[in-house]
Design a protein around this motif. Structure first.
Motif, PDB file in Angstrom:
ATOM      1  N   ARG A 524      24.652  15.422 -10.332  1.00  0.00           N
ATOM      2  CA  ARG A 524      25.555  14.422  -9.758  1.00  0.00           C
ATOM      3  C   ARG A 524      25.060  13.007 -10.067  1.00  0.00           C
ATOM      4  O   ARG A 524      25.850  12.123 -10.424  1.00  0.00           O
ATOM      5  N   PHE A 527      25.583  12.304 -13.726  1.00  0.00           N
ATOM      6  CA  PHE A 527      27.020  12.219 -13.955  1.00  0.00           C
ATOM      7  C   PHE A 527      27.531  10.813 -13.649  1.00  0.00           C
ATOM      8  O   PHE A 527      28.322  10.241 -14.423  1.00  0.00           O
ATOM      9  N   ASP A 542      34.778  17.270 -17.192  1.00  0.00           N
ATOM     10  CA  ASP A 542      35.380  18.449 -16.556  1.00  0.00           C
ATOM     11  C   ASP A 542      34.462  19.660 -16.661  1.00  0.00           C
ATOM     12  O   ASP A 542      34.391  20.489 -15.737  1.00  0.00           O
ATOM     13  N   TRP A 544      31.199  19.601 -16.678  1.00  0.00           N
ATOM     14  CA  TRP A 544      30.144  19.448 -15.664  1.00  0.00           C
ATOM     15  C   TRP A 544      30.683  19.737 -14.264  1.00  0.00           C
ATOM     16  O   TRP A 544      29.977  20.316 -13.421  1.00  0.00           O
ATOM     17  N   ARG A 545      31.920  19.337 -14.012  1.00  0.00           N
ATOM     18  CA  ARG A 545      32.513  19.661 -12.709  1.00  0.00           C
ATOM     19  C   ARG A 545      32.667  21.175 -12.555  1.00  0.00           C
ATOM     20  O   ARG A 545      32.495  21.720 -11.454  1.00  0.00           O
ATOM     21  N   LEU A 548      29.313  22.499 -11.575  1.00  0.00           N
ATOM     22  CA  LEU A 548      29.062  22.260 -10.151  1.00  0.00           C
ATOM     23  C   LEU A 548      29.883  23.205  -9.276  1.00  0.00           C
ATOM     24  O   LEU A 548      29.389  23.705  -8.246  1.00  0.00           O
ATOM     25  N   ALA A 549      31.126  23.458  -9.692  1.00  0.00           N
ATOM     26  CA  ALA A 549      31.968  24.386  -8.930  1.00  0.00           C
ATOM     27  C   ALA A 549      31.386  25.793  -8.965  1.00  0.00           C
ATOM     28  O   ALA A 549      31.401  26.514  -7.957  1.00  0.00           O
ATOM     29  N   GLU A 555      34.794  21.026  -3.250  1.00  0.00           N
ATOM     30  CA  GLU A 555      35.637  20.026  -3.898  1.00  0.00           C
ATOM     31  C   GLU A 555      35.361  18.628  -3.374  1.00  0.00           C
ATOM     32  O   GLU A 555      35.383  17.646  -4.124  1.00  0.00           O
ATOM     33  N   MET A 558      32.567  16.849  -5.210  1.00  0.00           N
ATOM     34  CA  MET A 558      32.658  16.696  -6.657  1.00  0.00           C
ATOM     35  C   MET A 558      32.562  15.215  -7.032  1.00  0.00           C
ATOM     36  O   MET A 558      33.143  14.367  -6.362  1.00  0.00           O
ATOM     37  N   PHE A 560      33.348  11.758  -8.791  1.00  0.00           N
ATOM     38  CA  PHE A 560      34.442  11.054  -9.465  1.00  0.00           C
ATOM     39  C   PHE A 560      34.019   9.594  -9.619  1.00  0.00           C
ATOM     40  O   PHE A 560      33.189   9.089  -8.856  1.00  0.00           O
ATOM     41  N   ARG A 573      40.971  17.875  -9.964  1.00  0.00           N
ATOM     42  CA  ARG A 573      40.554  19.001  -9.121  1.00  0.00           C
ATOM     43  C   ARG A 573      41.361  20.250  -9.431  1.00  0.00           C
ATOM     44  O   ARG A 573      40.819  21.362  -9.483  1.00  0.00           O
ATOM     45  N   VAL A 576      40.122  21.653 -12.798  1.00  0.00           N
ATOM     46  CA  VAL A 576      38.827  22.320 -12.681  1.00  0.00           C
ATOM     47  C   VAL A 576      38.973  23.653 -11.949  1.00  0.00           C
ATOM     48  O   VAL A 576      38.341  24.655 -12.317  1.00  0.00           O
TER      49      VAL A 576
END
Length: 593
Positions: A524, A527, A542, A544-545, A548-549, A555, A558, A560, A573, A576
């Motif tokens: 994070r 990022f 996306d 990397w998201r 993380l997911a 969510e 996450m 941004f 969201r 992803v």
């Protein structure tokens, strides 16, 4: 009556002018006209020419001393046509003189030409370096030919910032098997497609096998009792034979192909040619041309009308005509040669004192494989790749396997090649990409080489994709290694190198899922850092998201960027979430299969 005629001419000029303007400004509209109703296409094609002649008629009619509107229009139109013919004649005459100046009668030998001594082969229209290709090797294989000089590029502009040698000479000499390795020809098996006796004797898959046999035979010869060496080039004045192969094309207006063979006295013994050239048409008009590519219409354009002149057969292939006219030794095409090469490779690898020339056979064997290896080949391929004495396999191994059909049998051999000191950075990256495609669990019992790659920054910086396989290990072992690699990645200045390593680390975290959650705070932070050292595009963001997911980050947590709108965040969201769902479904399907 006079006023009506003038108005009609005026309206005709306006209408044809508008249509001509549309056609010239948007030539693809003409194509659409042909595709849908045909007639609109014909009208738009003719509109520019009709407008020019109508405009010329109107201008000429205004200066004619004829009172009758009909008579003056007819005379003016006739003069416009005459002017359209006269305008084209100087350009047409010049082009015709150039066309006829290049004409020469074909010459066919009464019997096969016997080449001997020093042969000079000229390719005035070929770019690149003067390599010894299938034509060169076929000529060198003739008993009485001493050397072949290859000359290229006399009629082409030199490539900027690239130093090229326009002339090289090659010689086939006897040698001891322990002598240093010489040169190797470029695709000598291409002869199977150009030499009629071979082309007629092999069809279908036999052609592929025969091509491999020819190349395997040359490998055995050049790693055995013969060597291909550079020689002193001979110029045109001292050559015993001069062969000139020309292939020049400027689509769609010019196509010239010719082969000539002349002896030392300058007597032409063979000449075959095809010449197609577009010259200005007798009458002025606008022609329409459509260019096609990749199975569709790529462009369309108008041009001044032209006429195509042609001499010689359109199917002419200069190299084939040459090979058909000279006496050549027929190469071996017995599939047994492939078995012989294989056995020689096995013996060379088993011999700890094998000379470099014999080990070179292993590289040549790899080069014969083109995504067509079978399981019985895998053990030998792995043995070649894992042998530190076989160097420079970058090109040879390129087409052995596809990523989708990469066998587990290469697990250890590819890793051994990565850790070799002489392996290039590009090859390390490519081999690592293949290893990363192997099924989950493949590396749960890693070898010494696997551990060395994971724990050596110099290696994993160049073999970044291999870091994804850390997901096969226990998280307690994998996570410290991944964290260390990520710390090293952000210190790399070269983004291309950094990206390969970062991508491998991210793939490992995606595969690990919740087991990699301890890396989430660091991810994070990296990022959101500006500029981010772990990504440059929205697609990478996306990914990397997604990682993380997979770790289980909700969510709401996450990352941004500041200033992103609520609508944008909602869209990301959703995207992803869709990717996460597809990924987990794919993983479930793989596990079940």
């Amino acid at each position: 009556m006079c006023v009506v005629a003038i108005l009609r001419m005026k309206y005709a000029l306006i209408i044809t002018g508008l249509l001509a303007g549309l056609a010239m400004a948007a030539p693809m509209s003409v194509v659409f006209g042909y595709l849908f109703l045909i007639i609109p296409g014909l009208v738009l094609t003719a509109a520019p020419t009709v407008f020019v002649y109508l405009a010329a008629t109107a201008l000429i009619r205004r200066v004619l001393p004829i009172t009758s509107v009909v008579a003056s229009t007819v005379v003016a139109f006739g003069l416009a046509l005459l002017l359209g013919w006269a305008v084209m004649q100087p350009f047409r005459s010049s082009a015709l003189r150039g066309y006829h100046a290049q004409q020469a009668p074909d010459v066919a030998p009464d019997e096969l030409i016997h080449l001997d001594g020093d042969v000079r082969v000229e390719f005035p229209d070929r770019r690149g370096d003067p390599e010894c290709d299938y034509l060169c090797t076929a000529l060198l294989d003739s008993a009485d030919v001493n050397s072949v000089t290859v000359r290229v590029g006399d009629d082409v502009q030199p490539t900027p910032n690239r130093k090229t040698v326009p002339t090289n000479a090659y010689q086939l000499v006897d040698a001891d098997p322990t002598d240093p390795v010489g040169l190797f020809p470029n695709k000598p098996g291409q002869l199977i497609h150009e030499y009629p006796p071979l082309t007629k004797a092999h069809v279908g898959r036999e052609v592929i096998v025969a091509r491999k046999v020819i190349e395997a035979d040359w490998a055995l010869r050049l790693c055995g009792n013969e060597r291909l060496r550079l020689a002193d080039p001979v110029d045109a004045a001292t050559a015993d034979w001069i062969i000139r192969v020309q292939k020049k094309r400027r689509y769609p207006t010019y196509d010239f192909r010719e082969v000539t063979v002349a002896d030392s006295n300058g007597t032409v013994r063979l000449r075959k040619r095809f010449h197609k050239q577009s010259v200005p048409a007798p009458m002025f008009y606008f022609g329409f041309h459509v260019s096609c590519g990749a199975g569709t219409i790529s462009s369309a354009s108008f041009h001044i009308g032209r006429q195509t002149l042609q001499t010689g057969p359109i199917s002419l292939r200069p190299e084939t005509e040459l090979l058909s006219a000279v006496r050549l030794a027929l190469p071996r095409t017995d599939p047994q040669v492939l078995d012989t090469l294989r056995e020689e490779v096995i013996q060379a690898l088993d011999d700890p004192d094998a000379p470099l020339a014999r080990l070179e056979l292993a590289k040549r064997y790899l080069g014969l494989l083109f995504f067509d290896s079978v399981p019985t080949d895998h053990a030998l391929i792995a043995k070649i790749v894992a042998d530190d004495r076989v160097t420079g396999i970058d090109d040879s191994i390129r087409d052995v396997f596809s990523e989708k059909k990469f066998p587990v049998a290469m697990r250890d051999a590819y890793a051994k090649r990565i850790v070799m000191d002489h392996t290039s950075a590009e090859l390390r990256h490519r081999l690592a990409k293949f290893l990363a495609t192997l099924p989950p669990g493949t590396f749960d019992q890693p070898s010494v080489e696997h551990r060395k790659i994971w724990n050596t920054p110099e290696l994993y910086s160049q073999a970044g994709p291999f870091m994804a396989t850390l997901a096969d290990l226990d998280p307690a072992v994998a996570m410290p290694t991944l964290n260390s690699a990520l710390d090293h990645a952000v210190t790399l200045d070269d983004y291309r190198q950094r990206r390969g390593l970062v991508d491998g680390i991210r793939e490992a975290l995606i595969r690990m899922g919740p087991d990699g959650v301890e890396a989430a705070p660091k991810i994070r932070e990296l990022f959101l850092r500006r500029p981010s050292p772990i990504m440059r595009t929205s697609k990478e963001a996306d990914q990397w998201r997604l990682a993380l997911a997979r770790m289980g980050v909700p969510e709401s947590d996450m990352p941004f960027f500041p200033g992103q709108s609520d609508q944008s965040i909602k869209r990301i969201r959703s995207r992803v979430a869709d990717r996460l769902k597809r990924y987990e479904e794919d993983q479930k399907g793989r596990n079940e299969s």
